[in-house]
Motif scaffolding. Structure first.
Motif, PDB file in Angstrom:
ATOM      1  N   GLU A  75      66.450  56.767 -18.734  1.00 40.59           N
ATOM      2  CA  GLU A  75      65.180  57.225 -19.303  1.00 40.59           C
ATOM      3  C   GLU A  75      64.077  56.202 -19.016  1.00 40.59           C
ATOM      4  O   GLU A  75      63.001  56.550 -18.560  1.00 40.59           O
ATOM      5  CB  GLU A  75      65.315  57.405 -20.819  1.00 40.59           C
ATOM      6  CG  GLU A  75      66.155  58.599 -21.237  1.00 40.59           C
ATOM      7  CD  GLU A  75      65.366  59.894 -21.154  1.00 40.59           C
ATOM      8  OE1 GLU A  75      64.140  59.835 -20.894  1.00 40.59           O
ATOM      9  OE2 GLU A  75      65.975  60.951 -21.347  1.00 40.59           O
ATOM     10  N   SER A  76      64.384  54.909 -19.311  1.00 44.25           N
ATOM     11  CA  SER A  76      63.379  53.848 -19.107  1.00 44.25           C
ATOM     12  C   SER A  76      64.110  52.513 -19.076  1.00 44.25           C
ATOM     13  O   SER A  76      64.677  52.083 -20.086  1.00 44.25           O
ATOM     14  CB  SER A  76      62.351  53.866 -20.246  1.00 44.25           C
ATOM     15  OG  SER A  76      61.437  52.810 -20.091  1.00 44.25           O
ATOM     16  N   VAL A  77      64.047  51.888 -17.920  1.00 45.06           N
ATOM     17  CA  VAL A  77      64.743  50.602 -17.789  1.00 45.06           C
ATOM     18  C   VAL A  77      64.006  49.542 -18.621  1.00 45.06           C
ATOM     19  O   VAL A  77      62.794  49.390 -18.514  1.00 45.06           O
ATOM     20  CB  VAL A  77      64.810  50.171 -16.314  1.00 45.06           C
ATOM     21  CG1 VAL A  77      65.441  48.784 -16.194  1.00 45.06           C
ATOM     22  CG2 VAL A  77      65.584  51.179 -15.503  1.00 45.06           C
ATOM     23  N   HIS A  78      64.821  48.830 -19.394  1.00 41.35           N
ATOM     24  CA  HIS A  78      64.264  47.770 -20.245  1.00 41.35           C
ATOM     25  C   HIS A  78      65.282  46.634 -20.311  1.00 41.35           C
ATOM     26  O   HIS A  78      66.501  46.885 -20.346  1.00 41.35           O
ATOM     27  CB  HIS A  78      63.966  48.299 -21.658  1.00 41.35           C
ATOM     28  CG  HIS A  78      63.146  47.357 -22.476  1.00 41.35           C
ATOM     29  ND1 HIS A  78      63.689  46.309 -23.184  1.00 41.35           N
ATOM     30  CD2 HIS A  78      61.798  47.314 -22.705  1.00 41.35           C
ATOM     31  CE1 HIS A  78      62.726  45.652 -23.809  1.00 41.35           C
ATOM     32  NE2 HIS A  78      61.558  46.244 -23.532  1.00 41.35           N
ATOM     33  N   PRO A  79      64.832  45.355 -20.294  1.00 37.05           N
ATOM     34  CA  PRO A  79      65.790  44.239 -20.338  1.00 37.05           C
ATOM     35  C   PRO A  79      66.778  44.337 -21.494  1.00 37.05           C
ATOM     36  O   PRO A  79      67.957  44.031 -21.336  1.00 37.05           O
ATOM     37  CB  PRO A  79      64.894  43.008 -20.482  1.00 37.05           C
ATOM     38  CG  PRO A  79      63.598  43.405 -19.848  1.00 37.05           C
ATOM     39  CD  PRO A  79      63.433  44.864 -20.149  1.00 37.05           C
ATOM     40  N   SER A  80      66.285  44.787 -22.635  1.00 34.50           N
ATOM     41  CA  SER A  80      67.192  44.869 -23.784  1.00 34.50           C
ATOM     42  C   SER A  80      68.284  45.907 -23.561  1.00 34.50           C
ATOM     43  O   SER A  80      69.421  45.752 -24.024  1.00 34.50           O
ATOM     44  CB  SER A  80      66.400  45.192 -25.056  1.00 34.50           C
ATOM     45  OG  SER A  80      65.738  46.437 -24.921  1.00 34.50           O
ATOM     46  N   GLY A  81      67.956  46.978 -22.817  1.00 36.86           N
ATOM     47  CA  GLY A  81      68.961  47.992 -22.525  1.00 36.86           C
ATOM     48  C   GLY A  81      70.010  47.467 -21.564  1.00 36.86           C
ATOM     49  O   GLY A  81      71.220  47.709 -21.731  1.00 36.86           O
ATOM     50  N   LEU A  82      69.579  46.759 -20.539  1.00 31.91           N
ATOM     51  CA  LEU A  82      70.520  46.179 -19.582  1.00 31.91           C
ATOM     52  C   LEU A  82      71.408  45.138 -20.258  1.00 31.91           C
ATOM     53  O   LEU A  82      72.616  45.048 -19.989  1.00 31.91           O
ATOM     54  CB  LEU A  82      69.752  45.544 -18.426  1.00 31.91           C
ATOM     55  CG  LEU A  82      68.883  46.525 -17.592  1.00 31.91           C
ATOM     56  CD1 LEU A  82      67.986  45.760 -16.640  1.00 31.91           C
ATOM     57  CD2 LEU A  82      69.780  47.505 -16.824  1.00 31.91           C
ATOM     58  N   TYR A  83      70.813  44.335 -21.130  1.00 33.15           N
ATOM     59  CA  TYR A  83      71.573  43.297 -21.847  1.00 33.15           C
ATOM     60  C   TYR A  83      72.572  43.946 -22.807  1.00 33.15           C
ATOM     61  O   TYR A  83      73.724  43.488 -22.934  1.00 33.15           O
ATOM     62  CB  TYR A  83      70.589  42.408 -22.618  1.00 33.15           C
ATOM     63  CG  TYR A  83      71.237  41.248 -23.337  1.00 33.15           C
ATOM     64  CD1 TYR A  83      71.651  40.113 -22.647  1.00 33.15           C
ATOM     65  CD2 TYR A  83      71.422  41.283 -24.719  1.00 33.15           C
ATOM     66  CE1 TYR A  83      72.241  39.049 -23.298  1.00 33.15           C
ATOM     67  CE2 TYR A  83      72.013  40.230 -25.385  1.00 33.15           C
ATOM     68  CZ  TYR A  83      72.418  39.106 -24.671  1.00 33.15           C
ATOM     69  OH  TYR A  83      73.002  38.054 -25.319  1.00 33.15           O
ATOM     70  N   LEU A  84      72.142  45.036 -23.453  1.00 28.62           N
ATOM     71  CA  LEU A  84      73.027  45.746 -24.382  1.00 28.62           C
ATOM     72  C   LEU A  84      74.237  46.308 -23.654  1.00 28.62           C
ATOM     73  O   LEU A  84      75.362  46.288 -24.166  1.00 28.62           O
ATOM     74  CB  LEU A  84      72.246  46.857 -25.086  1.00 28.62           C
ATOM     75  CG  LEU A  84      73.033  47.725 -26.068  1.00 28.62           C
ATOM     76  CD1 LEU A  84      73.667  46.900 -27.176  1.00 28.62           C
ATOM     77  CD2 LEU A  84      72.134  48.820 -26.668  1.00 28.62           C
ATOM     78  N   LYS A  85      74.017  46.798 -22.450  1.00 28.73           N
ATOM     79  CA  LYS A  85      75.130  47.353 -21.672  1.00 28.73           C
ATOM     80  C   LYS A  85      76.189  46.276 -21.412  1.00 28.73           C
ATOM     81  O   LYS A  85      77.398  46.523 -21.542  1.00 28.73           O
ATOM     82  CB  LYS A  85      74.606  47.917 -20.347  1.00 28.73           C
ATOM     83  CG  LYS A  85      75.715  48.496 -19.460  1.00 28.73           C
ATOM     84  CD  LYS A  85      75.142  49.054 -18.178  1.00 28.73           C
ATOM     85  CE  LYS A  85      76.268  49.608 -17.280  1.00 28.73           C
ATOM     86  NZ  LYS A  85      75.731  50.167 -16.026  1.00 28.73           N
ATOM     87  N   GLU A 108      68.748  42.225 -10.660  1.00 28.46           N
ATOM     88  CA  GLU A 108      67.930  42.965  -9.700  1.00 28.46           C
ATOM     89  C   GLU A 108      66.776  43.700 -10.363  1.00 28.46           C
ATOM     90  O   GLU A 108      65.893  44.210  -9.680  1.00 28.46           O
ATOM     91  CB  GLU A 108      68.811  43.944  -8.928  1.00 28.46           C
ATOM     92  CG  GLU A 108      69.799  43.245  -7.995  1.00 28.46           C
ATOM     93  CD  GLU A 108      70.778  44.217  -7.357  1.00 28.46           C
ATOM     94  OE1 GLU A 108      70.802  45.387  -7.811  1.00 28.46           O
ATOM     95  OE2 GLU A 108      71.525  43.803  -6.450  1.00 28.46           O
ATOM     96  N   SER A 109      66.822  43.772 -11.696  1.00 27.05           N
ATOM     97  CA  SER A 109      65.759  44.508 -12.406  1.00 27.05           C
ATOM     98  C   SER A 109      64.573  43.621 -12.743  1.00 27.05           C
ATOM     99  O   SER A 109      63.676  44.032 -13.487  1.00 27.05           O
ATOM    100  CB  SER A 109      66.321  45.116 -13.700  1.00 27.05           C
ATOM    101  OG  SER A 109      67.359  46.033 -13.399  1.00 27.05           O
ATOM    102  N   GLU A 110      64.592  42.409 -12.197  1.00 26.93           N
ATOM    103  CA  GLU A 110      63.475  41.475 -12.375  1.00 26.93           C
ATOM    104  C   GLU A 110      63.182  41.183 -13.848  1.00 26.93           C
ATOM    105  O   GLU A 110      62.035  41.176 -14.287  1.00 26.93           O
ATOM    106  CB  GLU A 110      62.209  42.001 -11.692  1.00 26.93           C
ATOM    107  CG  GLU A 110      62.332  42.150 -10.188  1.00 26.93           C
ATOM    108  CD  GLU A 110      62.615  40.830  -9.476  1.00 26.93           C
ATOM    109  OE1 GLU A 110      62.159  39.776  -9.971  1.00 26.93           O
ATOM    110  OE2 GLU A 110      63.315  40.859  -8.439  1.00 26.93           O
ATOM    111  N   VAL A 111      64.267  40.984 -14.609  1.00 25.28           N
ATOM    112  CA  VAL A 111      64.078  40.630 -16.026  1.00 25.28           C
ATOM    113  C   VAL A 111      63.657  39.169 -16.109  1.00 25.28           C
ATOM    114  O   VAL A 111      63.870  38.387 -15.175  1.00 25.28           O
ATOM    115  CB  VAL A 111      65.382  40.858 -16.817  1.00 25.28           C
ATOM    116  CG1 VAL A 111      65.753  42.328 -16.823  1.00 25.28           C
ATOM    117  CG2 VAL A 111      66.523  40.018 -16.266  1.00 25.28           C
ATOM    118  N   PRO A 112      63.076  38.730 -17.216  1.00 23.87           N
ATOM    119  CA  PRO A 112      62.682  37.319 -17.356  1.00 23.87           C
ATOM    120  C   PRO A 112      63.897  36.387 -17.304  1.00 23.87           C
ATOM    121  O   PRO A 112      65.032  36.783 -17.612  1.00 23.87           O
ATOM    122  CB  PRO A 112      62.009  37.276 -18.734  1.00 23.87           C
ATOM    123  CG  PRO A 112      61.635  38.689 -19.031  1.00 23.87           C
ATOM    124  CD  PRO A 112      62.667  39.544 -18.374  1.00 23.87           C
TER     125      PRO A 112
END
Length: 710
Positions: A75-85, A108-112
């Motif tokens: 739906e919407s890529v977000h650092p918190s979502g990737l980290y939660l996964k 690869e998602s260019e998170v901080p």
């Protein structure tokens, strides 16, 4: 509304209800694209739903949690979502490949960078060490040109050290040091974290006595400072380095480190303490004393933030205590005493001061012992100053729990015994003896008043009174009042202690009451106190009063500045009477009593001639004649000559006043002693006979004139 219900249920840990409401919220959002809250909100709902499944039961709802988070990320890529996964994968025990795919997706998602480093820490916490180090290496490469790269490098070093990979860690540190001087400086915050990491490692090595290793870690920290830089932390670092160098016996390098510490922060008590340690090692007594003085002064004045925090916990006093210990370990007793004295002066902890005072007393006593037991006035005065402070601190100890009371009693008893033993060493110094006994008495007041303590108090007060009287005897008459008044005060307190002792047991053989009466008599007599007569009466009321006591009181009644001739004669008359009642009278003492009575009573000039007085003295002469007659061979010839001379001179005095009958009587009395003289009898008889004849002739003429006048 459904989303809010879901959040409320989640906060109340009602995960089943929460999952229902959040699912409803997501489904409602999909029904009508026109009124959809948007992909970001839908992703937020799904992330929370995944979190609910994670908290509820990750193993049972693993698929649902992963589906929800994957759907959220679509739906919407977000650092918190990737980290939660990644959290869900790790919690469910997913294989490394799946986790690696997740962290790759995150990178690869260019998170901080911060999120990437949190992921590394998460991997380490879940025991995925290989994945963590591999991922961290990729992160460092990915952010190589980022100004925030330093935080990743520091984390890498921290993880290496945690896993015992010190060689790799040191290599990374050296790389950072090289980069620091080639334009790749760490941010101030990151550099602070690195310093803390290095100091922690150094401290742990120091604690395990691995001093060379500790020094290396401190040196790494020092590498980031520029030459001439001024900073309190640099001063602390140099002090820590100096401690390592001292342990490694590299004194010169330690001195250089402390010199730098003093340059950066001269007003730190810890810097001065380091100066002190080096001075002790160099046996520089003067410099050590200056450092002790500086520590004490700095503890009282404005402090650095570091020092203020520690001094609040009495660190300054603890440093002075440690300073004394260091000096003693290096056999520098004088320096140790200076540190302990400074501790006593500045510490607000009474118990700590009392412990320091015990050490000081032991040190002084050891000095005396080394001097073959010779205790000089200087050492006595030092002990007095320590006991004075001990008394003050014991009195300030707050009575609290039983242990506190017991400790106060123990301290008081310890110092009491020291004062007592010191007093016994002061035979040649009555003022110091008095002071020691008074300290012993005052300290005993903090001990349970059992019979042994009361006996000690009684003796202390008796000895203090005796010492005050001795000082009085050695002082000019004008300076005696204070000493005599003090003696009376000690005597009055001792009477109270004595009364308590008498009530608690048999004291029939204890001469305390006699001594107290004698001391009181002397003090009051020299103070010209009218109550002195009452004291004599108290002695006379005692059972079996000793003759020696009466003779002593007679002497005291006339010892300058005392002048109580009537009391003196009263005591002597009773003493003489008691002598004569003895089965075997001591004629020598009887003679002394008579001698003193005659000397006190005989007229000293024309104005003193009174018939009543002459009759009194006549009785004493009759007593003397009876004593001489009883044992003529034991009576000293010179005493007989003295009696003869005084009687004859009295007759001549009366003759000069034309009192011829009395003159004849007294001259005749003098002549009666002639027969008791030995070798001197003949010469005195020749001298006296002619004059006696003249007296008799003059007496005859006087009688004839009297008849003619009639």
């Amino acid at each position: 509304m459904c989303y809010n219900f879901g959040v409320d249920s989640y906060n109340m840990k009602k995960y089943e209800e929460s999952s229902f409401w959040l699912s409803q919220s997501y489904d409602i959002g999909k029904m009508n694209i026109k009124y959809s809250p948007g992909a970001e909100v839908q992703a937020k709902v799904l992330r929370l739903l995944a979190t609910v499944y994670l908290k509820w039961d990750c193993q049972q709802f693993q698929e649902k949690a992963l589906n929800a988070v994957n759907l959220a990320n679509k739906e919407s890529v977000h650092p918190s979502g990737l980290y939660l996964k990644i959290r869900i994968l790790l919690r469910c025990g997913a294989q490394d490949d799946h986790v690696r795919a997740g962290v790759t997706e995150l990178l690869e998602s260019e998170v901080p960078l911060e999120v990437c480093l949190s992921t590394v820490k998460l991997l380490m916490a879940e025991d995925r060490e290989t994945l963590a180090f591999d991922y961290l290496k990729r992160v460092c490469q990915h952010f190589e040109s980022s100004p925030e790269l330093g935080s990743a490098l520091v984390l890498h070093i921290e993880l290496l050290l945690q896993r015992g990979k010190e060689l790799l860690g040191k290599q990374k540190i050296e790389d950072i040091i090289t980069g620091h001087y080639t334009g790749k400086q760490l941010s101030p915050q990151t550099l602070t974290c690195l310093h803390l990491l290095l100091w922690d490692k150094a401290s742990k090595n120091f604690e395990t006595k691995n001093f060379s290793e500790a020094l290396q870690w401190y040196n790494y920290s020092l590498s980031f400072y520029k030459a001439g830089q001024m900073e309190p932390n640099l001063a602390k670092l140099q002090r820590n380095r100096a401690s390592c160098l001292l342990q490694l016996q590299q004194l010169d390098k330690a001195k250089e480190a402390i010199k730098e510490a003093a340059r950066c922060d001269p007003n730190s008590i810890f810097t001065q303490f380091s100066v002190y340690k080096i001075a002790v090692l160099e046996n520089n007594v003067e410099k050590a004393a200056e450092a002790v003085k500086a520590i004490a002064a700095l503890a009282q004045g404005p402090l650095t933030s570091e020092d203020r925090l520690l001094v609040a916990e009495n660190a300054a006093s603890n440093l002075l205590s440690l300073a004394a210990q260091i000096a003693l370990e290096n056999e520098q007793q004088d320096t140790a005493m200076k540190a302990l004295e400074s501790l006593c002066e500045h510490s607000k902890d009474e118990a700590q001061v009392l412990t320091a005072l015990r050490c000081l007393v032991r040190l002084v006593l050891s000095t005396i012992e080394k001097a073959s037991g010779e205790i000089g006035h200087a050492n006595l005065d030092i002990l007095l100053s320590y006991l004075k402070m001990a008394l003050q601190k014991v009195s300030q100890l707050s009575p609290g729990p039983s242990m506190a009371v017991e400790q106060r009693t123990e301290d008081a008893n310890w110092f009491r015994k020291i004062a007592w033993n010191s007093a016994l060493q002061c035979e040649s110094s009555p003022d110091r003896m008095r002071d020691f006994f008074l300290f012993s008495y005052q300290l005993s007041q903090f001990c349970p008043p059992d019979r042994a303590v009361l006996m000690g108090q009684k003796t202390c007060l008796l000895m203090a009174a005796a010492a005050s009287l001795e000082l009085c005897r050695k002082s000019p008459h004008s300076d005696q009042t204070e000493q005599l008044t003090q003696a009376l005060e000690h005597i009055q307190i001792c009477w109270e202690v004595w009364k308590t002792l008498k009530a608690s047991g048999d004291n029939s053989k204890d001469p305390t009451n006699i001594l107290l009466l004698l001391y009181e008599f002397e003090a009051r007599a020299k103070l010209n106190d009218p109550k002195v007569e009452t004291v004599l009466e108290s002695v006379l009321e005692l059972d079996n009063v000793e003759i020696k006591v009466l003779e002593t009181m007679a002497a005291l009644a006339m010892e300058p500045p005392a002048h109580f001739p009537l009391l003196c004669k009263k005591a002597l008359r009773i003493a003489l009477s008691l002598h004569r009642k003895q089965p075997q009278a001591d004629l020598a003492h009887c003679s002394q009593c008579v001698h003193s009575l005659i000397q006190l009573s005989l007229p000293s000039g024309v104005s003193d001639v009174e018939a009543r007085v002459l009759e009194e003295v006549w009785g004493y002469y009759e007593e003397a004649l009876s004593i001489i007659t009883a044992a003529p061979e034991d009576f000293p010839e010179m005493e007989i000559l003295w009696l003869l001379t005084r009687a004859w001179n009295t007759g001549i005095l009366l003759y000069s006043l034309a009192q011829y009958p009395e003159a004849e009587r007294w001259c005749g009395l003098g002549m009666s002693f002639l027969r008791h003289l030995g070798s001197l009898q003949e010469s005195y008889q020749t001298q006296m006979s002619g004059l006696y004849s003249e007296v008799l002739d003059r007496l005859d003429k006087a009688k004839k004139n009297l008849i003619m006048e009639e």
